[in-house]
Write an enzyme that holds these catalytic residues in place. Structure first.
Site, PDB file in Angstrom:
ATOM      1  N   HIS A 100      -1.364   3.018 -22.459  1.00  0.00           N
ATOM      2  CA  HIS A 100      -0.759   3.816 -21.390  1.00  0.00           C
ATOM      3  C   HIS A 100      -0.377   5.215 -21.867  1.00  0.00           C
ATOM      4  CE1 HIS A 100      -0.604   0.180 -19.065  1.00  0.00           C
ATOM      5  NE2 HIS A 100       0.200  -0.417 -19.931  1.00  0.00           N
ATOM      6  N   GLU A 138       5.438  14.287 -15.415  1.00  0.00           N
ATOM      7  CA  GLU A 138       5.953  13.310 -14.442  1.00  0.00           C
ATOM      8  C   GLU A 138       6.919  13.981 -13.479  1.00  0.00           C
ATOM      9  OE1 GLU A 138       7.028   9.479 -16.536  1.00  0.00           O
ATOM     10  OE2 GLU A 138       5.254   9.078 -15.302  1.00  0.00           O
ATOM     11  N   HIS A 151       8.901  12.487 -23.482  1.00  0.00           N
ATOM     12  CA  HIS A 151      10.105  11.681 -23.253  1.00  0.00           C
ATOM     13  C   HIS A 151      10.584  11.114 -24.581  1.00  0.00           C
ATOM     14  CE1 HIS A 151       8.807  10.857 -18.813  1.00  0.00           C
ATOM     15  NE2 HIS A 151       9.415  12.025 -18.965  1.00  0.00           N
ATOM     16  N   THR A 232       9.884   5.117 -15.945  1.00  0.00           N
ATOM     17  CA  THR A 232       8.818   5.512 -15.017  1.00  0.00           C
ATOM     18  C   THR A 232       7.614   4.578 -15.098  1.00  0.00           C
ATOM     19  OG1 THR A 232       7.788   7.022 -16.606  1.00  0.00           O
ATOM     20  CG2 THR A 232       9.519   7.924 -15.194  1.00  0.00           C
TER      21      THR A 232
HETATM   22 ZN   LIG Z   1       7.807   8.330 -20.110  1.00  0.00          ZN
END
Ligand SMILES: [Zn+2]
Ligand SMILES: *[C@@H]1O[C@H](CO)[C@@H](O)[C@H](O)[C@H]1NC(C)=O
Ligand SMILES: *[C@@H]1O[C@H](CO)[C@@H](O)[C@H](O)[C@H]1NC(C)=O
Length: 399
Positions: A100, A138, A151, A232
């Protein structure tokens, strides 16, 4: 019917989901624990996330668009302080392609020691990006999407570990920053990007030498937005206190290209556009640690001029000129949100301001009527009509 019952049921579902499938979240340090079937989520199936992870359909989800004109200036938001972020190169960190995103596991010696009311320890950092043809941050700022976003995930030290913390409302703190294209290669991001080619396949990992992790974040940690949100990715726990920095980080175009083209995802296709759709605010407020152009008039800090112990916002004043507000349309709802936090002083200023604006507008209107009457009778001076027209519209824009 009882809310306790509902909570227990939700916790059970969440626990089952975790036990059966692994959290699978890139925001989780154990994202490699991916079970068969339902635990296998993808960005394409975002509409089904909440079937297996009920929190994904909640009312405090991330990411969001941050409308800077609607943020609430909060002087009590202190500069973010980091400790232990500078790692010696003899330390080895695990860098992994989890299908991911790319995740850099962080030692627990890294911590947020200022800016939040409580202490948070780092667990990992990861990135979100788009493709060669589109941006992939995002969060968005005034509906602008940036090329990529970092992040850095932390958990509250009052809990034993990340897994325990992530299910509690005050469990997590994530620091987010936007990556943009700049003129130079970024030496900190190089420490990550130069290893991507060795972990192109899903599940692959490599050990990389330590470096100053703080270099991955903006230099200015005083200017930021803050709101309550969620992970998220599934299971989307609504336990994240978000900090989104106002300053961006610059990478070269080549570096952004390497980021968006090197890794492969679960189905062996390029790992791209790994960002979640924007989520509704559902009445949440976004705070700002600094005054934006529009808010500086209306939102004087409570007790401004006399807040003891607070150093002048030197960073805020010098770091970035605030941009003029884009439209007047948002100002009324912003004023509404403002009522919760502002002092009487700010209210007084507002009242006088609107009084003056009303008077000017009324006067302009009367003059306009008067001029029109004259025009019907005879040709009026064009300069005069121009002056009146300009005055009226300028005031309108200022509101
Ligand atoms: Zn993230
Ligand atoms: C976030 O949630 C906490 C706990 O409910 C609350 O005290 C705080 O005001 C919230 N923060 C924002 C920015 O709304
Ligand atoms: C930073 O804040 C200014 C003023 O509100 C805003 O115009 C700008 O878009 C913000 N940028 C980011 C990346 O937050």
């Amino acid at each position: 019917m009882s809310s306790t019952g509902l909570r227990v049921a939700l916790l059970l579902v969440a626990a089952l989901g975790r036990a059966g499938a692994g959290v699978g979240a890139e925001d989780s340090p154990h994202s490699h624990e991916r079970g068969p079937g339902q635990g296998h989520w993808s960005y394409k199936d975002w509409q089904e996330w909440n079937l297996h992870y009920p929190d994904c359909g909640g009312m405090m989800q991330s990411p969001i668009n941050i409308n800077t004109a609607k943020t609430i200036f909060s002087p009590q938001l202190r500069p973010i302080q980091l400790s232990g972020y500078s790692l010696p190169s003899k330390e080895r960190l695990k860098l992994k392609n989890n299908g991911h995103t790319v995740v850099l596991k962080l030692p627990e010696s890294l911590a947020i020691t200022g800016g939040y009311a409580q202490q948070y320890r780092a667990v990992q950092l990861h990135l979100h990006w788009g493709s060669l043809t589109g941006p992939g941050s995002e969060h968005t700022i005034n509906n602008h999407r940036f090329p990529a976003e970092i992040h850095v995930v932390h958990y509250n030290t009052k809990y034993d570990n990340f897994e325990e913390a992530m299910v509690h409302p005050d469990g997590l703190a994530v620091l987010g920053a936007f990556l943009q294209v700049g003129p130079r290669e970024n030496p900190y991001y190089r420490q990550i990007l130069e290893h991507l080619y060795t972990i192109q396949g899903e599940g692959e990992e490599v050990l990389v030498p330590g470096f100053n992790i703080a270099g991955l974040l903006p230099a200015n940690l005083n200017l930021y937005f803050h709101y309550n949100g969620s992970l998220t990715t599934p299971a989307c726990y609504q336990t994240v206190k978000w900090t989104i920095f106002n300053q961006t980080v610059q990478l070269s175009q080549d570096q952004i290209s390497v980021l968006v083209t090197t890794l492969r995802g679960d189905d062996d296709s390029p790992l791209q556009n790994n960002f979640r759709r924007l989520q509704e605010l559902h009445g949440r407020h976004v705070l700002a640690s600094f005054q934006t152009a529009l808010t500086s008039v209306k939102q004087l800090p409570p007790g401004s001029g006399g807040s003891p112990g607070r150093p002048p916002l030197g960073g805020a004043a010098g770091a970035k000129p605030s941009l003029a507000p884009r439209a007047g349309g948002d100002s009324s709802s912003e004023a509404g949100a403002e009522k919760h936090t502002s002092s009487f002083q700010a209210g007084d200023v507002l009242a006088v301001l609107f009084g003056v604006l009303f008077a000017v507008t009324a006067l302009a209107f009367l003059l306009y009527i008067h001029k029109h009457r004259n025009q019907n009778a005879r040709l009026d001076s064009p300069t005069k009509s121009k002056v009146i027209y300009t005055a009226a519209t300028t005031d309108e824009n200022a509101v």
